[in-house]
Design an enzyme around this catalytic site. Structure first.
Site, short mmCIF file in Angstrom:
data_model
loop_
_atom_site.label_atom_id
_atom_site.label_comp_id
_atom_site.label_asym_id
_atom_site.label_seq_id
_atom_site.Cartn_x
_atom_site.Cartn_y
_atom_site.Cartn_z
N ASN A 89 0.96 -1.22 0.07
CA ASN A 89 0.09 -0.07 0.09
C ASN A 89 0.98 1.14 -0.15
OD1 ASN A 89 -2.84 0.50 -0.23
ND2 ASN A 89 -3.19 -0.72 1.58
N THR A 90 0.38 2.52 -0.38
CA THR A 90 1.28 3.25 -0.92
C THR A 90 0.17 4.69 -0.71
OG1 THR A 90 2.51 2.07 -2.20
CG2 THR A 90 2.61 4.53 -2.78
N ILE A 91 0.67 5.87 -0.80
CA ILE A 91 -0.19 7.20 -1.00
C ILE A 91 0.45 7.78 -2.34
CG2 ILE A 91 -0.82 7.61 1.21
CD1 ILE A 91 1.49 9.72 -0.41
N MET A 107 -1.98 3.77 -6.94
CA MET A 107 -1.29 3.18 -5.96
C MET A 107 -1.46 1.69 -6.12
SD MET A 107 -3.10 5.43 -3.00
CE MET A 107 -3.78 6.60 -3.60
#
Length: 529
Positions: free
Chosen positions: A338-340, A420
């Site tokens: 997960n990422t922003i 993302m």
């Protein structure tokens, strides 16, 4: 739509902060840094100062794109032999061995010193305030937080920081992180060197080593970001820009080059014919991704050939329009979760495409004593077999999944965007662009449309291996499409997760306005003024 500025982030509080910075005289880079800092507080499930950062900046003054690689390196004292001596076949997904140097803070200061107009102390204050006073946890973030907490609560520092009352905060509950507020205040007042060379660095190194890892004060002191030249491919008149390896943005350009040879518009969105060719192009690009994408300081990467139209034509010829492949070999070069994501644009015409991550959501669970943030577990992306481009080595950047995207047309900015989702990100970039360019969708529709995802093996590099992998489809594709894909030999399933999260800003040069978009898969928000 707005005239003076636009921000699109994965959490509404961060979007609001970005607009506040713009209204108070800051530029797009200032607003992006402030928003990213806030996201590290309010969305710790995808970002934070324990992770890395990448950005593409359109500078209106010079009419040029600039790329920042703010990823960190592996420890000097950890060797490949260490893993073989302890019969470790893969770097663990959590714990101290997976920690690489966090590059986010240095990346902020690099962006600020080159393009910023406001002092970092002002830009970090909104994040400090939210960490001190608390904020209500939003729905998607609360759901992810609970999942990460189940696996990472075995680390005392993680549990103390992110599980008040012994559990993850629920939707709507107000969460405070006074330790992180203190850490950000120290950085704001003393600068980036305090994080990499001062007492904060000492605490980071001491915690990691106590937990069995190797990050040292020297590793932190020697860290630096790199300004890099973005790479591009033209797709039907649009120049699509990505950053070069150690990231995976090259795969976007390879896939688009392959797919440009087909009349996708005639195939139609959601058709089995379109999805089949999309999936096969992905398989081809990801084989090269598994083979050649790595730290360029350790390898001679044949980038020009990989993104050439001639190479795409030769790879395209391997696709059978009626049948799914079981195996592709990587191309032979003539040379050697997960990422922003966020995007900001200002009234002067500057635009920023920025992505930041702890890798596996909340990282590897190692929280430096009293500092309030989790360290990334990006080291797990290394290969431990000798002879690969991405084989582990000391002071080396691992293969990276997070990629900011940008599009220009006729030399002018057209769109800043990102999706993302770990290894899925190139697939997401390609589907967004095709939705707009081939299927005529607007900026919001392109993100809301259902997505397809092909997964290969379970290896961190994502190689197809010899089983053909499998395809998952989001709700919205009809049964006929699924049946026809199956007849072509694809293994098809359904999943409600794993399709990333999208934000974008487009510049309409005719009306001189910005258009922002943010999709429903995240808690995100696009707004302007």
């Amino acid at each position: 739509m707005a005239r003076n500025g636009m921000a699109a982030t994965s959490q509404p509080l961060a979007t609001t902060v970005a607009l506040d910075i713009l209204k108070n005289g800051g530029n797009a880079v200032d607003a992006a840094i402030a928003a990213n800092a806030v996201l590290g507080v309010v969305e710790p499930t995808g970002s934070g100062i324990g992770g890395d950062i990448f950005a593409i900046v359109w500078d209106q003054k010079t009419q040029k794109l600039y790329g920042l690689n703010g990823s960190g390196r592996s420890p000097y004292e950890l060797t490949l032999e260490y893993f073989s001596n302890y019969d470790i076949e893969r770097i663990p997904g959590s714990g101290a061995l997976a920690v690489s140097v966090p590059g986010c803070v240095d990346g902020w200061y690099e962006l600020n010193s080159r393009f910023g107009s406001m002092p970092m102390k002002e830009l970090l204050q909104p994040a400090i305030t939210y960490a001190e006073e608390g904020y209500p946890v939003t729905e998607v973030i609360a759901f992810l937080w609970e999942g990460y907490a189940r696996s990472l609560q075995r680390y005392d520092g993680f549990k103390k920081t992110f599980m008040p009352n012994g559990r993850a905060p629920k939707k709507g509950e107000v969460f405070k992180n006074p330790d992180l507020a203190s850490t950000l205040s120290i950085i704001a007042n003393k600068g980036r060197d305090e994080f990499y060379k001062g007492d904060l660095a000492k605490t980071i190194a001491a915690t990691v080593q106590r937990e069995g890892g190797f990050i040292s004060e020297k590793d932190l002191a020697d860290h630096y970001s790199d300004w890099v030249e973005p790479i591009s491919a033209n797709y039907r008149g649009y120049d699509v820009w990505e950053l070069p390896p150690n990231g995976q943005g090259t795969a976007v350009l390879q896939m688009l080059n392959i797919l440009e040879g087909y009349d996708l518009q005639a195939m139609g969105f959601g058709s089995s014919e379109y999805l089949h060719h999309l999936i096969e192009a992905k398989k081809l690009a990801y084989e090269d991704r598994a083979t050649y994408y790595a730290d360029p300081d350790f390898n001679s990467i044949p980038l020009e050939e990989l993104i050439s139209k001639e190479y795409a034509e030769s790879r395209r010829s391997l696709i059978d329009g009626a049948s799914a492949s079981r195996e592709y070999k990587p191309g032979l070069m003539q040379e050697g979760s997960n990422t922003i994501y966020l995007s900001v644009a200002d009234k002067e015409g500057n635009m920023v495409s920025l992505i930041q991550s702890n890798y596996s959501g909340m990282g590897g669970g190692i929280v430096p004593d009293g500092l309030g943030f989790s360290l990334q577990n990006r080291g797990t992306s290394f290969n431990l077999e000798e002879g690969h481009y991405n084989t582990y080595a000391p002071h080396k950047r691992p293969f990276h999944t997070i990629i900011p995207g940008f599009v220009t047309k006729d030399g002018e900015p057209f769109m800043s965007f990102g999706v993302m989702g770990g290894a899925f990100q190139p697939q997401g970039h390609v589907q967004i662009l095709i939705n707009m360019i081939d299927f005529g969708m607007n900026l919001q529709e392109a993100g809301d449309a259902p997505r397809a995802k092909h997964s290969g093996s379970s290896s961190p590099e994502g190689s197809l291996m010899d089983d053909g992998g499998y395809v998952t489809l989001e709700g919205g594709f009809d049964y006929k499409t699924i049946l026809e894909l199956s007849k072509k030999g694809h293994r098809v399933g359904h999943s409600v997760r794993g399709y990333g999260g999208y934000q974008a800003i487009m510049y309409d040069k005719v009306n001189k306005i910005y258009i922002g978009a943010s999709e429903s898969r995240k808690d995100g928000h696009a707004a302007g003024y």
